[in-house]
Design a protein around this motif. Structure first.
Motif, PDB file in Angstrom:
ATOM      1  N   VAL A 215       0.815  -1.213   0.000  1.00 31.58           N
ATOM      2  CA  VAL A 215       0.000   0.000   0.000  1.00 31.58           C
ATOM      3  C   VAL A 215       0.849   1.264   0.000  1.00 31.58           C
ATOM      4  N   ASN A 216       1.772   1.372   0.941  1.00 32.52           N
ATOM      5  CA  ASN A 216       2.510   2.627   1.093  1.00 32.52           C
ATOM      6  C   ASN A 216       3.539   2.851  -0.008  1.00 32.52           C
ATOM      7  N   SER A 217       4.253   1.811  -0.407  1.00 29.75           N
ATOM      8  CA  SER A 217       5.232   1.987  -1.479  1.00 29.75           C
ATOM      9  C   SER A 217       4.546   2.308  -2.803  1.00 29.75           C
ATOM     10  N   ASN A 218       3.410   1.678  -3.066  1.00 24.45           N
ATOM     11  CA  ASN A 218       2.674   1.997  -4.288  1.00 24.45           C
ATOM     12  C   ASN A 218       2.163   3.430  -4.256  1.00 24.45           C
TER      13      ASN A 218
ATOM     14  N   ASP B  60       0.140   1.358   6.441  1.00 24.03           N
ATOM     15  CA  ASP B  60       0.134   2.471   7.391  1.00 24.03           C
ATOM     16  C   ASP B  60      -0.785   3.550   6.823  1.00 24.03           C
ATOM     17  N   ARG B  61      -2.010   3.618   7.338  1.00 21.35           N
ATOM     18  CA  ARG B  61      -2.990   4.532   6.749  1.00 21.35           C
ATOM     19  C   ARG B  61      -2.631   6.000   7.001  1.00 21.35           C
ATOM     20  N   GLN B  62      -2.055   6.325   8.141  1.00 20.67           N
ATOM     21  CA  GLN B  62      -1.643   7.704   8.391  1.00 20.67           C
ATOM     22  C   GLN B  62      -0.571   8.138   7.395  1.00 20.67           C
ATOM     23  N   LEU B  63       0.379   7.243   7.150  1.00 24.74           N
ATOM     24  CA  LEU B  63       1.426   7.551   6.180  1.00 24.74           C
ATOM     25  C   LEU B  63       0.839   7.658   4.777  1.00 24.74           C
ATOM     26  N   LEU B  64      -0.161   6.840   4.488  1.00 20.29           N
ATOM     27  CA  LEU B  64      -0.827   6.893   3.188  1.00 20.29           C
ATOM     28  C   LEU B  64      -1.422   8.279   2.941  1.00 20.29           C
TER      29      LEU B  64
ATOM     30  N   GLN C  53      -1.173  14.099   0.883  1.00 21.92           N
ATOM     31  CA  GLN C  53      -1.211  15.511   1.270  1.00 21.92           C
ATOM     32  C   GLN C  53       0.077  16.231   0.899  1.00 21.92           C
ATOM     33  N   ASP C  54       1.209  15.609   1.173  1.00 20.84           N
ATOM     34  CA  ASP C  54       2.498  16.251   0.903  1.00 20.84           C
ATOM     35  C   ASP C  54       2.738  16.446  -0.588  1.00 20.84           C
TER      36      ASP C  54
ATOM     37  N   ALA D 107      -6.425  11.521  -4.803  1.00 18.83           N
ATOM     38  CA  ALA D 107      -6.596  10.122  -4.411  1.00 18.83           C
ATOM     39  C   ALA D 107      -7.966   9.922  -3.795  1.00 18.83           C
ATOM     40  N   LEU D 108      -8.491   8.732  -3.995  1.00 19.82           N
ATOM     41  CA  LEU D 108      -9.714   8.312  -3.310  1.00 19.82           C
ATOM     42  C   LEU D 108      -9.349   7.072  -2.502  1.00 19.82           C
ATOM     43  N   ILE D 109      -9.500   7.172  -1.191  1.00 16.83           N
ATOM     44  CA  ILE D 109      -9.065   6.116  -0.283  1.00 16.83           C
ATOM     45  C   ILE D 109     -10.265   5.631   0.519  1.00 16.83           C
ATOM     46  N   SER D 110     -10.505   4.332   0.460  1.00 16.05           N
ATOM     47  CA  SER D 110     -11.642   3.789   1.189  1.00 16.05           C
ATOM     48  C   SER D 110     -11.386   2.328   1.533  1.00 16.05           C
TER      49      SER D 110
END
Length: 339
Positions: A146-149, A168-172, A177-178, A183-186
Motif C-alpha cells: 500500500v505505502n510503497s505503491n 500504514d494509513r496515516q502515512l498513506l 497531502q504532501d 486520491a480516493l481512499i476507502s
C-alpha cells in the motif's frame, strides 16, 4: 490449526447463542444455512441486471478514459478490470505484481495485460503516464504494498483509487497531502455497504453514548486469502465506540477457515473463495435488550462496480481541478452519479 480459525466452543458459539431462537433472520422463501440451529441470512445473486439502453447514454460511464488496474494477478483486480472494460473505460495493458520474476499476461476481454515485478514499476508507470497523461490507477494489491505503491503514484502525480486495505494509513494520507496528488481512499468500495457505514457515522455523531454499557460482539468472515482484519468491521466498531460501547479490537472473531465458514457462518459453498460476512451483536447490561446488525456479500461484483464508480468520480474531479484532493466513498455517494 488453520490461520484465522477459532475454536467452535469459543466466542463464535457464545456470540451466536445470544440470538433469540424464535427470530427468523431471513424470509422463509429464501434458501438458508443454519448457525447452531438458528436460521442465517444467505446471499442473493450478485449478477447485475442488464443495462437499460434508454438510460445508458445518461450514465456517468458513457465517458472513457485510461484506467490502470494494479493487482491483476488477484481475483479482485481482475474483477475490477472486467467491470472497467464493460463500462467502456480504456484498460491500460499493464499491471504490477509483488513478485519479481513473473512472466505472464492476464486476458481481460480484448486486452492482454502484461504483469511486471516491483523493480520495473517506476519505469513502466512513467511510460504509461507519458502515453496516457490522464490515466487513473485503481490499486488492489496487498497490504504490504500500500505505502510503497502510493508513494510512487504521488511521486509521478498519478491519481489513484486505493481499494487495498492495510498498510500504514496515516502515512498513506500524508503521502497524498504532501504531494498534493489526487486520491480516493476507502476500506470499503461496495456502495450499499458504504451507505450503511454512513448511517452508522450519522447515528454516532448525533446520538453519542446511546449504547453506553452495552456489550458488543463482532464476527467477520472473508476468504482465506484476506490476511488483514476487515477494515469495514473496524470502521463500524469505531462508530459503536462513539455510541458508548467499550470494545477491544483484539476481540474481533476473524473467520478464515472454509469448514467453519460453511458450517457455522452459513457462507454458500460456491462463495467460500469470495465473500464478506459481518455480524455485530449488542446486548444491554442486564441482558434484557439486544440489537443485531448484519451485512453479507457474496462475490466481488459489488466492490468492482463501486471501484469503477470511484475511478470515474476521481477522473471528473481531476479534470475539473477540484481544490479538494483526497476523497472517500462517502463523497462518491453524495455525488449521486453512480451507475
Amino acid at each position: 490449526m488453520v490461520a484465522g480459525q477459532v475454536p467452535v466452543s469459543g466466542s463464535i458459539a457464545t456470540m451466536l447463542s445470544l440470538r433469540p431462537p424464535h427470530i427468523s433472520l431471513s424470509p422463509p422463501w429464501r434458501r438458508r444455512a443454519r448457525l447452531h440451529g438458528v436460521p442465517a441470512s444467505r446471499c442473493v445473486s450478485t449478477v447485475a441486471p442488464a443495462a437499460n439502453p434508454e438510460t445508458a447514454a445518461a450514465s456517468p460511464a458513457s465517458l472513457s478514459f485510461p484506467i490502470l488496474v494494479n493487482g491483476c494477478t488477484g481475483k479482485m483486480g481482475v474483477s475490477v478490470a472486467e467491470a472497467a472494460a464493460s463500462r467502456g473505460l480504456h484498460l491500460v495493458p499493464v499491471s504490477f505484481s509483488s513478485r519479481e520474476r513473473l512472466d505472464k499476461t492476464v486476458q481481460i476481454g480484448d486486452t492482454s495485460i502484461e504483469i511486471y515485478g516491483p523493480s520495473a514499476r517506476e519505469d513502466v508507470l512513467s511510460s504509461v503516464v507519458d502515453e496516457f497523461p490522464d490515466v487513473v490507477v485503481v490499486d488492489y494489491t496487498a497490504p504490504d504494498s500500500v505505502n510503497s505503491n502510493a508513494e510512487l503514484y504521488c511521486k509521478l502525480g498519478v491519481p489513484f483509487v486505493m481499494g487495498t486495505t492495510g498498510g500504514d494509513r496515516q502515512l498513506l494520507y500524508k503521502s497524498v497531502q504532501d504531494s498534493n496528488n489526487y486520491a480516493l481512499i476507502s476500506p470499503q468500495m461496495g456502495k450499499q455497504v458504504v451507505a450503511f457505514l454512513a448511517t452508522m457515522e450519522i447515528m454516532a455523531e448525533q446520538f453519542p453514548g446511546a449504547f453506553s454499557g452495552y456489550r458488543l460482539e463482532v464476527l467477520e468472515s472473508h476468504q482465506a486469502g484476506k490476511l488483514d482484519i476487515s477494515g469495514t468491521a473496524k470502521a463500524v466498531i469505531a462508530c459503536f465506540k462513539k455510541l458508548g460501547v467499550s470494545y477491544d479490537m483484539d476481540r474481533i472473531v476473524k473467520i478464515r477457515d472454509p469448514e467453519q465458514q460453511l458450517e457455522m457462518v452459513g457462507v454458500p459453498e460456491e462463495h467460500i473463495e469470495g465473500h464478506a460476512f459481518h455480524l455485530y451483536h449488542l446486548t444491554s447490561p442486564d441482558d434484557s435488550v439486544s440489537f443485531e446488525f448484519q451485512h453479507n456479500v457474496c462475490g466481488r461484483s459489488i466492490y468492482a462496480e463501486g471501484s469503477v464508480d470511484a475511478a470515474i468520480f476521481l477522473y471528473r474531479k481531476v479534470q475539473s481541478e477540484d481544490p479538494k484532493r483526497i476523497y472517500d466513498m462517502f463523497d462518491v455517494l453524495r455525488e449521486g452519479n453512480m451507475r
